[in-house]
Write an enzyme that holds these catalytic residues in place. Sequence first.
Site, PDB file in Angstrom:
ATOM      1  N   TYR A  65       7.505   0.241   5.932  1.00 23.65           N
ATOM      2  CA  TYR A  65       7.432   1.450   6.748  1.00 23.65           C
ATOM      3  C   TYR A  65       8.854   1.933   7.057  1.00 23.65           C
ATOM      4  O   TYR A  65       9.697   1.148   7.501  1.00 23.65           O
ATOM      5  CB  TYR A  65       6.695   1.185   8.051  1.00 23.65           C
ATOM      6  CG  TYR A  65       5.233   0.847   7.892  1.00 23.65           C
ATOM      7  CD1 TYR A  65       4.363   1.710   7.232  1.00 23.65           C
ATOM      8  CD2 TYR A  65       4.706  -0.323   8.422  1.00 23.65           C
ATOM      9  CE1 TYR A  65       3.015   1.401   7.088  1.00 23.65           C
ATOM     10  CE2 TYR A  65       3.359  -0.639   8.298  1.00 23.65           C
ATOM     11  CZ  TYR A  65       2.516   0.222   7.632  1.00 23.65           C
ATOM     12  OH  TYR A  65       1.176  -0.078   7.493  1.00 23.65           O
ATOM     13  N   PHE A  76       1.941  -3.387   4.805  1.00 26.32           N
ATOM     14  CA  PHE A  76       0.937  -2.746   5.647  1.00 26.32           C
ATOM     15  C   PHE A  76       0.954  -3.227   7.098  1.00 26.32           C
ATOM     16  O   PHE A  76       0.401  -2.576   7.972  1.00 26.32           O
ATOM     17  CB  PHE A  76      -0.484  -2.896   5.066  1.00 26.32           C
ATOM     18  CG  PHE A  76      -0.643  -2.266   3.716  1.00 26.32           C
ATOM     19  CD1 PHE A  76      -0.683  -0.889   3.575  1.00 26.32           C
ATOM     20  CD2 PHE A  76      -0.729  -3.048   2.568  1.00 26.32           C
ATOM     21  CE1 PHE A  76      -0.809  -0.295   2.331  1.00 26.32           C
ATOM     22  CE2 PHE A  76      -0.856  -2.465   1.321  1.00 26.32           C
ATOM     23  CZ  PHE A  76      -0.896  -1.087   1.193  1.00 26.32           C
ATOM     24  N   HIS A 183      -5.318   4.239  -3.001  1.00 24.72           N
ATOM     25  CA  HIS A 183      -4.469   3.755  -1.911  1.00 24.72           C
ATOM     26  C   HIS A 183      -5.049   4.211  -0.566  1.00 24.72           C
ATOM     27  O   HIS A 183      -5.669   5.271  -0.487  1.00 24.72           O
ATOM     28  CB  HIS A 183      -3.054   4.317  -2.093  1.00 24.72           C
ATOM     29  CG  HIS A 183      -2.021   3.668  -1.245  1.00 24.72           C
ATOM     30  ND1 HIS A 183      -1.777   4.058   0.061  1.00 24.72           N
ATOM     31  CD2 HIS A 183      -1.152   2.649  -1.514  1.00 24.72           C
ATOM     32  CE1 HIS A 183      -0.814   3.302   0.559  1.00 24.72           C
ATOM     33  NE2 HIS A 183      -0.425   2.445  -0.359  1.00 24.72           N
TER      34      HIS A 183
END
Length: 222
Positions: A65, A76, A183
């Site tokens: 991120y 994730f 995704h």
Amino acid sequence: MREGLPPGLGDWARLPFFREDWPRIHARIEADQREILPPAAQRFAALELTQPDAARVVILGQDPYPTPGHAHGLAFSAEPGTRPLPRSLSNIYREMAEDIGACPPDADLRFWARQGVLLLNTALSVPARGAGGHGKLGWQALTRQVLARLSDRPRAFVLWGGHAQGFADAIAGADHLVLRSAHPSPLSARRGFFGSRPFSSVNNWLTSRGETPINWAGPRRT
């Protein structure tokens, strides 16, 4: 231990990547004047938490991120206090709730890692607010070597999106469970991620082999 590598890499440190590729990548990261995420101490957290012999499931992400304070080294996953949830993770939890009826209480997925779920990004660094900015540093060599190393016995591989599916050829052998879907990002989740039921599929496969299923929804309580 080579410069910039944590002592907790364990058996992963045997991969040729750390001898042949890491010195160059480390030098490039050190020369980058931008803020680099996640912090250096967390860069290899996914490998540290899930050693090769403990890995039962691999979920392949793309890069960390890019929002400061979110990434902590696992694909994730984000720091537990992250609000709102990253959009891809929010969609993962939405699918999980539909699939198994529950989802984790926050963004921290380290409890998955401790059950043998390797949450691996195909790039382990990213400039702050610069998604994909380190995608060409050479991290993909590590991804391919990790997948090849984990091809030694049947495992579950979860490949969300075209980028992750591009590494499928690094998985050798015919006895694995390989799940492919869109995704979970907001741009593609409605094109095949929602309704794919990956969590129950992985657990059904594990239990069919006599293995303990993954507790996806939350840390075990005694």
